[in-house]
Design a protein around this motif. Structure first.
Motif, short mmCIF file in Angstrom:
data_model
loop_
_atom_site.label_atom_id
_atom_site.label_comp_id
_atom_site.label_asym_id
_atom_site.label_seq_id
_atom_site.Cartn_x
_atom_site.Cartn_y
_atom_site.Cartn_z
N LEU A 56 -0.85 43.67 29.90
CA LEU A 56 -0.95 42.41 30.66
C LEU A 56 -1.17 41.26 29.69
O LEU A 56 -1.91 41.40 28.72
N SER A 57 -0.50 40.16 29.95
CA SER A 57 -0.79 38.92 29.23
C SER A 57 -1.17 37.88 30.27
O SER A 57 -1.04 38.12 31.47
N THR A 58 -1.66 36.74 29.80
CA THR A 58 -2.21 35.79 30.77
C THR A 58 -2.18 34.36 30.27
O THR A 58 -1.84 34.11 29.10
N LEU A 84 -14.95 34.57 29.58
CA LEU A 84 -15.00 35.48 28.43
C LEU A 84 -15.24 36.91 28.91
O LEU A 84 -14.64 37.88 28.40
N ASP A 85 -16.09 37.05 29.92
CA ASP A 85 -16.39 38.38 30.47
C ASP A 85 -15.13 39.00 31.08
O ASP A 85 -14.83 40.18 30.86
N LEU A 86 -14.36 38.21 31.82
CA LEU A 86 -13.13 38.75 32.43
C LEU A 86 -12.13 39.17 31.34
O LEU A 86 -11.47 40.21 31.45
N MET A 87 -12.07 38.38 30.29
CA MET A 87 -11.17 38.74 29.17
C MET A 87 -11.57 40.09 28.57
O MET A 87 -10.72 40.92 28.27
N ARG A 145 -8.86 42.98 28.93
CA ARG A 145 -8.25 43.19 27.60
C ARG A 145 -6.74 42.89 27.66
O ARG A 145 -5.90 43.78 27.63
N PHE A 146 -6.44 41.61 27.69
CA PHE A 146 -5.04 41.17 27.69
C PHE A 146 -4.45 41.39 26.30
O PHE A 146 -5.13 41.18 25.29
N SER A 147 -3.18 41.76 26.26
CA SER A 147 -2.56 41.97 24.94
C SER A 147 -2.33 40.64 24.24
O SER A 147 -2.37 40.55 23.02
N TYR A 148 -2.04 39.59 24.98
CA TYR A 148 -2.03 38.24 24.41
C TYR A 148 -2.25 37.24 25.53
O TYR A 148 -2.18 37.60 26.72
N ALA A 149 -2.53 35.99 25.13
CA ALA A 149 -2.80 34.96 26.14
C ALA A 149 -2.30 33.62 25.64
O ALA A 149 -2.31 33.35 24.44
N GLU A 180 -9.69 39.00 18.69
CA GLU A 180 -10.40 40.30 18.53
C GLU A 180 -9.79 41.36 19.45
O GLU A 180 -9.54 42.48 19.03
N ILE A 181 -9.57 40.96 20.72
CA ILE A 181 -9.05 41.93 21.71
C ILE A 181 -7.65 42.38 21.29
O ILE A 181 -7.34 43.58 21.31
#
Ligand code: SF4
Length: 452
Positions: free
Chosen positions: A314-316, A334-337, A341-345, A383-384
């Motif tokens: 998932l990206s966002t 930040l908590d939702l991220m 764990r999105f691959s990119y945003a 980081e993610i």
């Protein structure tokens, strides 16, 4: 040969519209050239983001002034042209034509008039958006296929519903026809495009076709087509390549239904990556943004998607510094991220778009605070992304080879079905072909791999 130069500002929708304009230009006998040789310079503009709009304004002023040095026709098209028609004509008198998104049918007429060295004063508007017939770029093996246009959602920060109008869905027969044409031209991957593809809706003969229905229709159509092609003698002029992958962009979380998840799961032709903008992890901010979902609903949707498709990435999009956003609101983002764990945003801070409800909201976040918050969001996403990439090492995946690697002509750059970039050793003749690759290591945001 008449020569044109085109520059595109903004989103994927604008890129697709530029590709369609170029197809029309070719049909009218024009060829692409550098700006200094062009008789026609087109700026396809976007007003959705301030940065794209500012860049377009700079170019409009620059080119308008340049007309004193040499003669060429300057046309500004796209949604910025739709919104700021009067201002463009007033501030940049060198602009010859300003064509909004509802004046597409006048584009061909404008080209013919320019070819004759004449001028037309009034360009007709059409009451609804008109979809272009072709979006193919010569030699391309990835292509966009617009399926709907406009948006009914009215997120409070967004100008799209005002400049692109309400949702209009494209006739499914035209969509299938364009897909067939693209396949015959060698395209291997298509992206179905719209501001909110999930709300695609076509009504005819008392029947309604929604987005999951459209996906099933396209998948079934291509299955049949490929079965027929397999049985027929190979004729590359008639069947240039096989569309192996379909993506779609953009999905609104409130409209991503269970029916849609099932349609994707049942048809492996749909890539295992979804771009699903969440914008903010705070329910208070989401309500102020008029996003019409809560953080709990978003997380629940992600859990459902991952349960059905564990391999899905998932990206966002994330928008920080919305009016009234507190430090606690940012913590929730930040908590939702961390949870998803999105691959990119794509990460932005709020900028006022005049004409939107958010422009009139009190409690604007100071610039310095917006920048600090955006920096925190970007650092966490880095980081993610890095940790997700580490976890992928050793796995294999199907890729579509897109280009020669920038570092070596003996290597190619490819994209996985999960929308990750991989470099590996292969001949450039393989560009536009599918391959299977093992991911060996990470270099920045790209994997290094080997073909298996
Ligand atoms: S869904 Fe919201 S953000 Fe997306 S185009 Fe529509 S109004 Fe804009």
């Amino acid at each position: 040969m008449k020569k044109y130069h085109i520059e595109t500002y903004g989103c994927e929708m604008n890129k697709a519209e530029s590709a369609a304009m170029e197809a029309t230009l070719r049909e009218h006998g024009w060829e692409r050239s550098p700006e200094e040789d062009a008789q026609l310079v087109l700026l396809n503009t976007c007003t959705v983001r301030t940065t794209a709009e500012n860049r377009a304004w700079n170019r409009i002023h620059q080119l308008s002034a340049r007309k004193k040095e040499r003669g060429f026709v300057l046309a500004v098209v796209g949604c910025m042209a739709e919104q700021h028609k009067g201002a463009i004509q007033k501030k940049a008198p060198g602009v010859d034509y300003v064509l909004g998104t509802f004046q597409k049918q006048s584009f061909g007429l404008m080209l013919d008039i320019i070819s004759k060295g004449q001028r037309i004063e009034v360009l007709e508007e059409t009451p609804t958006y008109v979809f272009d017939a072709s979006h193919h770029e010569p030699g391309a093996f990835r292509s966009f296929v617009p399926i709907m246009h406009g948006c009914n959602n009215f997120c409070s920060y967004c100008i799209v519903p005002y400049v692109r109008g309400r949702e209009v869905s494209r006739n499914p027969a035209d969509i299938l026809h364009e897909i067939d044409q693209l396949e015959d031209l060698g395209v291997r991957e298509i992206t179905l495009l719209g501001q909110n593809v999930n709300s695609y809706r076509w009504e005819a003969d008392g029947q309604v076709l929604n987005f999951p229905g459209l996906l099933r229709m396209i998948a079934g159509h291509l299955d049949n087509r490929h079965a027929i092609a397999r049985g027929a003698p190979a004729d590359p002029r008639q069947f240039g390549g096989r569309i192996g992958w379909i993506r779609f962009l953009t999905s609104h979380p409130k409209d991503l239904s269970s029916e849609l998840v099932e349609a994707i799961v049942d048809n492996p032709i749909f890539c295992r990556h979804i771009h699903l903008p969440f914008q903010s992890g705070s329910n208070a901010v989401l309500a102020a943004m008029n996003r019409k979902y809560t953080r709990e609903e978003y997380i629940c949707l992600v859990e459902k998607l991952r349960k059905e498709m564990p391999e899905l990435t998932l990206s966002t999009d994330i928008l920080v510094g919305f009016p009234g956003e507190t430090e606690e609101d940012l913590d929730e983002t930040l908590d939702l991220m961390r949870r998803v764990r999105f691959s990119y945003a794509f990460m932005y801070h709020f900028n006022t778009r005049e004409g939107t409800p958010a422009a009139r909201m009190p409690n604007k976040t100071p610039d310095k605070v917006k920048k600090q918050r955006l920096a925190r969001v970007i650092a966490l996403q880095k980081e993610i992304t890095a940790s997700l990439m580490e976890e992928r090492i050793g796995q294999t995946d199907e890729v579509l080879i897109e280009d020669i690697s920038k570092r070596s002509s003996k290597e190619v750059l490819a994209r996985t079905t999960r929308d990750e970039m991989v470099v590996f050793a292969a001949s450039q003749k393989r560009i536009g072909h599918f391959a299977r690759v093992r991911l060996l290591s990470v270099a920045g945001n790209t994997f290094r791999g080997e073909e298996v």
